[in-house]
Write a protein that holds these residues in place. Sequence first.
Motif, short mmCIF file in Angstrom:
data_model
loop_
_atom_site.label_atom_id
_atom_site.label_comp_id
_atom_site.label_asym_id
_atom_site.label_seq_id
_atom_site.Cartn_x
_atom_site.Cartn_y
_atom_site.Cartn_z
N ILE A 13 44.94 36.81 39.71
CA ILE A 13 44.48 37.47 38.42
C ILE A 13 44.61 36.31 37.28
CG2 ILE A 13 47.15 38.49 38.02
CD1 ILE A 13 45.73 40.58 36.27
N TYR A 34 42.75 42.49 40.45
CA TYR A 34 41.42 42.90 40.32
C TYR A 34 40.97 43.68 41.13
CZ TYR A 34 41.28 38.88 36.71
OH TYR A 34 41.61 37.91 35.63
N ASP A 65 37.59 38.09 35.20
CA ASP A 65 37.75 38.43 36.89
C ASP A 65 36.53 37.38 37.34
OD1 ASP A 65 37.72 39.23 39.36
OD2 ASP A 65 37.24 41.39 38.85
#
Length: 325
Positions: free
Chosen positions: A225, A254, A308
Amino acid sequence: MRVLVTGGAGYIGSHTVSVLLRSGYQVVVFDNMTTGFRAAIGAGVEFVNGDVRSVSDLGNVLQKYSIDAVVHFAAKLVVPESIVQPVEYYQNNTAGVLSLLQACIANGVRKIVFSSTAAVYGDALASGMVTENLQAKPLNPYGFSKLMSEQILRDCEEPHGIRSVCLRYFNVAGAAEDGKNGQRTANATHLIKVASQAACGKRASVGIFGTDYPTPDGTGVRDYIHVEDLADLHVLALNYLNEGGKSEIFNCGYGHGFSVREVIDTVKKVSGVDFKVEEQPRRAGDAATLVADSSKVRKAFNWTPKRDNLELICQTAYEWERSLG
């Protein structure tokens, strides 16, 4: 609203301080500077040099600045080190939470956002996606020190009215997208930091610790992350407590993982450097796979991560490392 950020001169803490300031909070940073950096926090931010194991240090700062809530980062966090130095980890991490709670109770502070870790889950491979209700089975003193801290926070809710949000981080990486902050610790053990150092010629090689895990390519799989997405989550957690939210535990990741080999290949791609990689035996205390089911935090905070992307994470980490010279 005045917020005390313990460990606010560290990697994740300093990024969170920036987001808190942009969100309109008044911030006081409390750090003993054993691993923190004054340059990581803005010149205009109130700073107090103190130790989280000292109830008096904490009490003084809570009183002086009329603190309303605490975001607690201050902790030791290197898994292999925790195995050979367990007493230091329990003293700093778990006893530090006890000291903080003593000071908060005495000074009327009832809201805490706590920096926890996916290490509380241990080796969760058989479970696939890791949910918050999975039984916690830490593999090392670092994970146990955080799990014990979570329990202490829960135990203090009913008798003392302290509400807390425990954020269980998966693998935090990357640097600020504006290039102004990143991980400064030279001897950090985080894979993306280490690989970025190798790409910059600061390390001779990168080690892969274990190639025989039950994963697609035999190397450990982790949910990475971006540090600024994680910083955003701390502010959302504080907002949640301010709005009367009850104590909760949330995974911060994520929801998908990358293997050690995939991460190394991505750093090589973004840097254009084919640095040396050495295969080594497994390290004690390492899990094969840790990937977050983050649906709970997405729903509770209406959170959609903005970064992301493994290439973005690796790119920002590499560019930050280059900027350090």
